[in-house]
Design an enzyme around this catalytic site. Structure first.
Site, PDB file in Angstrom:
ATOM      1  N   HIS A 243      -0.232  -1.361   3.377  1.00 45.53           N
ATOM      2  CA  HIS A 243      -0.061  -2.703   2.660  1.00 45.53           C
ATOM      3  C   HIS A 243      -1.107  -3.770   3.379  1.00 45.53           C
ATOM      4  O   HIS A 243      -1.386  -4.333   2.726  1.00 45.53           O
ATOM      5  CB  HIS A 243       1.559  -3.135   2.914  1.00 45.53           C
TER       6      HIS A 243
ATOM      7  N   ARG B 297       1.178   4.651   6.593  1.00 40.05           N
ATOM      8  CA  ARG B 297       1.668   4.323   5.181  1.00 40.05           C
ATOM      9  C   ARG B 297       2.285   2.981   5.114  1.00 40.05           C
ATOM     10  O   ARG B 297       1.666   2.173   4.390  1.00 40.05           O
ATOM     11  CB  ARG B 297       3.016   5.299   5.066  1.00 40.05           C
TER      12      ARG B 297
ATOM     13  N   SER C  13      13.833  -3.563   4.985  1.00 42.30           N
ATOM     14  CA  SER C  13      12.635  -3.806   4.241  1.00 42.30           C
ATOM     15  C   SER C  13      12.116  -5.364   4.464  1.00 42.30           C
ATOM     16  O   SER C  13      10.972  -5.617   4.428  1.00 42.30           O
ATOM     17  CB  SER C  13      12.818  -3.613   2.983  1.00 42.30           C
TER      18      SER C  13
ATOM     19  N   HIS D 177      11.630  -4.131  10.101  1.00 43.18           N
ATOM     20  CA  HIS D 177      10.426  -5.027  10.148  1.00 43.18           C
ATOM     21  C   HIS D 177      10.524  -6.279  11.215  1.00 43.18           C
ATOM     22  O   HIS D 177      11.747  -6.928  11.338  1.00 43.18           O
ATOM     23  CB  HIS D 177      10.092  -5.598   8.723  1.00 43.18           C
TER      24      HIS D 177
ATOM     25  N   HIS E 216      14.560   1.789  10.147  1.00 44.51           N
ATOM     26  CA  HIS E 216      13.381   1.421   9.793  1.00 44.51           C
ATOM     27  C   HIS E 216      13.229  -0.205   9.989  1.00 44.51           C
ATOM     28  O   HIS E 216      13.786  -0.813   9.052  1.00 44.51           O
ATOM     29  CB  HIS E 216      12.774   2.044   8.709  1.00 44.51           C
TER      30      HIS E 216
HETATM   31  C1  LIG Z   1       7.649  -0.571  -1.186  1.00 44.83           C
HETATM   32  C2  LIG Z   1       7.892   0.460  -0.249  1.00 44.83           C
HETATM   33  C3  LIG Z   1       8.227   0.043   0.970  1.00 44.83           C
HETATM   34  O1  LIG Z   1       7.112  -0.495   1.938  1.00 44.83           O
HETATM   35  C4  LIG Z   1       8.848   1.125   1.633  1.00 44.83           C
HETATM   36  C5  LIG Z   1       9.422   0.401   3.276  1.00 44.83           C
HETATM   37  O2  LIG Z   1       8.790   0.775   4.119  1.00 44.83           O
HETATM   38  C6  LIG Z   1      10.398  -0.665   3.353  1.00 44.83           C
HETATM   39  O3  LIG Z   1      11.283  -0.744   2.262  1.00 44.83           O
HETATM   40  O4  LIG Z   1      10.245  -1.423   4.409  1.00 44.83           O
HETATM   41 MN   LIG Z   2       8.652  -0.910   5.905  1.00 49.29          MN
END
Ligand SMILES: CC[C@H](O)CC(=O)C(=O)O
Ligand SMILES: [Mn+2]
Length: 341
Positions: free
Chosen positions: A19, A15, A169, A198, A196
């Site tokens: 991207h 998912r 995000s 990054h 979550h």
């Molecule tokens: C645009 C949705 C986004 O990719 C969701 C996500 O994984 C995030 O905000 O990190």
């Molecule tokens: Mn993300």
């Protein structure tokens, strides 16, 4: 036999990694990855367009294959893993959620900007009604004070969410900021808390470990960092680190390493690394999914993509404002022309 797990990992390469491949996943790729993740013991596998259900559009990028087809194909090869879908109210609709549930998706993650949890009430309610495990996903969590995050998470809890996630995000959160956020949510909520990350500032693993220390039990990862920007916490590395810490994930280390190397790495257009642009995402606090759109605009207008990203960060642009990328690029070109004349 049920596997003992201290932490539940949701694998997001199919998912968030959408991207990375500009939403061009094929059925064959999804089947191969999902089957191997299932065999490795991953409990949750997320599948949707990168921007969630119904994200396939001019604004976000058209998918190669309809996500419902991808979801159905993945479900057909999974024996124990539950398929999760992401939905951003305003992009995906109640009907999209129903269709995913009808196919057999078992978890719904309803994502909103960190200050806009109120738009998730109906979708969380519907997901619960459909019998899905339901997660509130508060995006761009770096951009709001802790008190605001807690207020918004409580709203999601009141709508019926089973879990609330702190979503970094932009990959902008520093470890002490993750600690404050997770600990505040653990104190304020009765439900589980997730994280979550990054890796734009190379902090995804450190932040994830801090989140777990503070009591987060739901964690996202992507194999080979196959997520937007520099990617997410690298799942196979996380499994190894947690194993060393005596924290059980229920995931077979060799199997997840093998699938990362043999199945996912060949799908990546290039190995995931912290490039100057992904570093700027974390530094300036910009949505990781804006990376490729900004690079495209920079190329089109002949300017430095970092300047676009810095400006987007200053303007505190949120998900759904991808059209601003081109506006900002045009403005920068105009400004440069005025300065030069
Ligand atoms: C645009 C949705 C986004 O990719 C969701 C996500 O994984 C995030 O905000 O990190
Ligand atoms: Mn993300």
């Amino acid at each position: 036999m049920t596997m003992k797990r201290d932490v539940f990992i949701t694998e997001v390469a199919l998912r968030d990694g959408s991207h990375v491949v500009s939403h061009q996943f094929t059925v064959d790729q999804v089947v191969q990855v999902a089957k191997a993740l299932d065999e490795a013991g991953v409990p949750y596998i997320e599948i949707s367009h990168g921007d969630g259900l119904a994200g396939s559009s001019l604004q976000y990028g058209f998918s190669h294959t309809n996500e419902l087809e991808l979801i159905e194909a993945a479900i057909s090869v999974c024996n124990q893993a539950k398929i999760s879908v992401l939905l951003l109210p305003g992009i995906g609709t109640m009907n999209d959620l129903k269709e995913a549930a009808n196919l057999g998706a078992k978890m719904a993650r309803i994502a909103t900007h960190v200050t806009e949890a109120d738009v998730s009430a109906q979708h969380i309610g519907l997901a619960k009604k459909l019998g899905m495990e339901t997660v509130g996903f508060l995006m761009m969590a770096h951009s709001a004070p802790v008190e605001k995050l807690v207020e918004q998470a409580k709203l999601m809890e009141s709508y019926g969410a089973d879990v609330v996630y702190v979503v970094d995000s932009a990959g902008a959160l520093l470890p002490h900021e993750v600690r404050e956020r997770i600990s505040a949510l653990k104190n304020a909520l009765q439900i589980e808390v997730g994280f979550h990350g990054h890796n734009n500032l190379s902090l995804a693993m450190a932040n994830t470990l801090v989140a777990i220390e503070e009591g987060a039990t739901r964690i996202d990862g992507s194999v080979r960092c196959m997520g937007a920007g520099a990617g997410n916490t690298q799942t196979e590395v996380l499994v190894a680190v947690l194993d060393r810490l005596g924290i059980q994930t229920g995931i077979d280390l060799y199997k997840i390493m093998d699938l990362a190397e043999e199945i996912v790495a060949p799908i990546l257009p290039a190995p995931q690394e912290i490039t100057r642009d992904s570093l700027i995402l974390g530094y300036a606090g910009v949505y990781s999914s804006f990376l490729l759109h900004s690079q495209k605009a920079a190329k089109k207008f002949g300017i430095d993509s970092r300047d676009i990203l810095i400006e987007l960060g200053k303007r505190k642009v949120v998900g759904g404002q991808e059209d601003m990328i081109v506006d900002v690029a045009k403005e920068l070109v105009k400004k440069a022309a005025t300065v030069n004349n």
